[in-house]
Scaffold this motif. Structure first.
Motif, PDB file in Angstrom:
ATOM      1  N   ILE A 193       0.843  -1.200   0.000  1.00  0.00           N
ATOM      2  CA  ILE A 193       0.000   0.000   0.000  1.00  0.00           C
ATOM      3  C   ILE A 193       0.879   1.251   0.000  1.00  0.00           C
ATOM      4  N   ALA A 194       1.903   1.244   0.848  1.00  0.00           N
ATOM      5  CA  ALA A 194       2.793   2.413   0.942  1.00  0.00           C
ATOM      6  C   ALA A 194       3.589   2.615  -0.351  1.00  0.00           C
ATOM      7  N   ARG A 195       4.114   1.529  -0.923  1.00  0.00           N
ATOM      8  CA  ARG A 195       4.885   1.653  -2.166  1.00  0.00           C
ATOM      9  C   ARG A 195       4.013   2.116  -3.322  1.00  0.00           C
ATOM     10  N   ALA A 196       2.746   1.663  -3.344  1.00  0.00           N
ATOM     11  CA  ALA A 196       1.836   2.097  -4.414  1.00  0.00           C
ATOM     12  C   ALA A 196       1.612   3.601  -4.339  1.00  0.00           C
ATOM     13  N   GLY A 197       1.571   4.143  -3.133  1.00  0.00           N
ATOM     14  CA  GLY A 197       1.407   5.589  -2.988  1.00  0.00           C
ATOM     15  C   GLY A 197       2.647   6.360  -3.391  1.00  0.00           C
ATOM     16  N   ARG A 198       3.815   5.791  -3.123  1.00  0.00           N
ATOM     17  CA  ARG A 198       5.070   6.476  -3.450  1.00  0.00           C
ATOM     18  C   ARG A 198       5.441   6.355  -4.922  1.00  0.00           C
ATOM     19  N   LYS A 199       5.330   5.142  -5.456  1.00  0.00           N
ATOM     20  CA  LYS A 199       5.854   4.892  -6.799  1.00  0.00           C
ATOM     21  C   LYS A 199       4.796   4.905  -7.892  1.00  0.00           C
ATOM     22  N   GLY A 200       3.583   4.462  -7.558  1.00  0.00           N
ATOM     23  CA  GLY A 200       2.546   4.383  -8.593  1.00  0.00           C
ATOM     24  C   GLY A 200       2.894   3.339  -9.637  1.00  0.00           C
ATOM     25  N   GLY A 201       2.428   3.522 -10.845  1.00  0.00           N
ATOM     26  CA  GLY A 201       2.758   2.626 -11.959  1.00  0.00           C
ATOM     27  C   GLY A 201       2.373   1.178 -11.712  1.00  0.00           C
ATOM     28  N   GLN A 202       3.317   0.278 -11.952  1.00  0.00           N
ATOM     29  CA  GLN A 202       3.069  -1.161 -11.827  1.00  0.00           C
ATOM     30  C   GLN A 202       2.735  -1.560 -10.394  1.00  0.00           C
ATOM     31  N   VAL A 203       3.333  -0.897  -9.417  1.00  0.00           N
ATOM     32  CA  VAL A 203       3.052  -1.209  -8.014  1.00  0.00           C
ATOM     33  C   VAL A 203       1.593  -0.890  -7.686  1.00  0.00           C
ATOM     34  N   ALA A 204       1.083   0.221  -8.200  1.00  0.00           N
ATOM     35  CA  ALA A 204      -0.325   0.588  -7.979  1.00  0.00           C
ATOM     36  C   ALA A 204      -1.247  -0.429  -8.650  1.00  0.00           C
ATOM     37  N   ILE A 205      -0.863  -0.903  -9.828  1.00  0.00           N
ATOM     38  CA  ILE A 205      -1.651  -1.944 -10.515  1.00  0.00           C
ATOM     39  C   ILE A 205      -1.634  -3.230  -9.698  1.00  0.00           C
ATOM     40  N   ASP A 206      -0.458  -3.590  -9.176  1.00  0.00           N
ATOM     41  CA  ASP A 206      -0.347  -4.784  -8.331  1.00  0.00           C
ATOM     42  C   ASP A 206      -1.229  -4.669  -7.089  1.00  0.00           C
ATOM     43  N   LEU A 207      -1.253  -3.469  -6.496  1.00  0.00           N
ATOM     44  CA  LEU A 207      -2.103  -3.250  -5.321  1.00  0.00           C
ATOM     45  C   LEU A 207      -3.565  -3.472  -5.669  1.00  0.00           C
ATOM     46  N   GLU A 208      -4.017  -2.897  -6.762  1.00  0.00           N
ATOM     47  CA  GLU A 208      -5.421  -3.057  -7.151  1.00  0.00           C
ATOM     48  C   GLU A 208      -5.757  -4.512  -7.447  1.00  0.00           C
ATOM     49  N   LEU A 209      -4.838  -5.229  -8.065  1.00  0.00           N
ATOM     50  CA  LEU A 209      -5.068  -6.650  -8.340  1.00  0.00           C
ATOM     51  C   LEU A 209      -5.136  -7.457  -7.041  1.00  0.00           C
ATOM     52  N   ALA A 210      -4.196  -7.193  -6.135  1.00  0.00           N
ATOM     53  CA  ALA A 210      -4.178  -7.911  -4.858  1.00  0.00           C
ATOM     54  C   ALA A 210      -5.435  -7.615  -4.042  1.00  0.00           C
ATOM     55  N   VAL A 211      -5.824  -6.355  -4.007  1.00  0.00           N
ATOM     56  CA  VAL A 211      -7.034  -5.983  -3.273  1.00  0.00           C
ATOM     57  C   VAL A 211      -8.260  -6.621  -3.921  1.00  0.00           C
ATOM     58  N   GLY A 212      -8.305  -6.623  -5.241  1.00  0.00           N
ATOM     59  CA  GLY A 212      -9.434  -7.247  -5.934  1.00  0.00           C
ATOM     60  C   GLY A 212      -9.590  -8.713  -5.594  1.00  0.00           C
TER      61      GLY A 212
END
Length: 177
Positions: free
Chosen positions: A48-67
């Motif tokens: 969650i923290a890395r998705a906020g800092r880096k965005g991009g693929q990490v944010a996509i990974d977060l959304e997939l994991a949460v889904g």
């Protein structure tokens, strides 16, 4: 020769069922709350923290994991929710009766761990329903997960404080006998 430590005495002291005077109980309680606040909806906080800092693929990974975790939680709630609620309330009732009516300290200790954890489960399920209901993604999703984590941490702090107070009371009561 110095005093000899008897293995049986050592093991008996380490596996003592008087939970509130046992170091292992407090270590277990700390690990339980640390894990509960690290894994929000089954998704690790560092993601969650890395998705906020880096965005991009990490944010996509977060959304997939949460889904994945949201669908899993909602499926379990829909298919076995009533049974799970009944079972959790049954176990909590048995622990309350054994612990606080019959005075079994081990049941008190387990209740003081399980009761707040059942609230954490309800908070995670509520968050999952909010994610689906509001169709959250991106920054809004991350903010909801962070708010849920903060609520879990606040519940953990209150729970640890109350458990420590009850544990001190039990230790003082037991020590006085």
């Amino acid at each position: 020769m110095g005093p000899r430590v008897d293995l049986i005495d050592f093991l008996t002291e380490m596996i003592d069922l008087r939970s509130f005077s046992n170091l292992w109980y407090w270590i277990g309680l700390a690990v339980l709350w640390s894990s509960a606040s690290h894994w929000v909806l089954g998704v690790p906080f560092d993601l969650i923290a890395r998705a906020g800092r880096k965005g991009g693929q990490v944010a996509i990974d977060l959304e997939l994991a949460v889904g994945v975790q949201v669908r899993r939680a909602l499926h379990i709630a829909e298919s076995a929710g009533n049974f799970l609620i009944a079972f959790v309330f049954f176990v909590l009732t048995v622990l309350v009766l054994l612990g606080f009516v019959y005075g079994v300290e081990f049941a008190q200790a387990v209740f003081l761990m399980m009761c707040p954890m059942s609230l954490v489960g309800a908070m995670n399920l509520r968050t999952a329903r909010q994610i689906v209901g509001l169709d959250l993604s991106g920054d809004a999703l991350r903010k909801l997960l962070l708010r849920t984590r903060l609520k879990i941490q606040m519940l953990g702090s209150i729970s640890i404080f109350l458990t420590a107070c009850w544990g001190m009371y039990q230790n003082l009561l037991t020590g006085a006998l």
